[in-house]
Design a protein around this motif. Structure first.
Motif: not given
Length: 93
Positions: A62-67
């Motif tokens: 989720v963090v990687a996709l948001a970034a």
């Protein structure tokens, strides 16, 4: 959906009908195929190499996709800025 909204000025030719077709054959495929590849890569890395729990891997995805989404929208804004800036200048006259 975000790509369609952000790429609108470059695709529609907001300034004198000038269009940037590279938005179709470079940016769109990179975002369309790159984001799922990023998610799968992070998932495989965290579960396979780092051996973390599934909820931690899901959080990392989720963090990687948001970034990645933030980076893609910033890149798209830079690519379409000449079209929106010129259109705004033209409307001001």
């Amino acid at each position: 959906m975000v790509w369609g909204i952000g790429a609108g000025p470059g695709v529609q030719g907001s300034f004198e009908g000038e269009r940037d077709v590279s938005l179709f054959y470079v940016e769109l495929p990179l975002m369309f195929f790159g984001m799922p590849a990023l998610a799968l890569g992070i998932w495989a890395l965290t579960l396979g190499v780092l051996r973390v729990r599934e909820w931690t891997a899901a959080l990392a995805v989720v963090v990687a996709l948001a970034a990645g989404a933030w980076g893609c929208t910033e890149w798209l804004e830079v690519r379409t800025a000449p079209f929106t800036r010129q259109a705004e200048e033209q409307e001001g006259w």
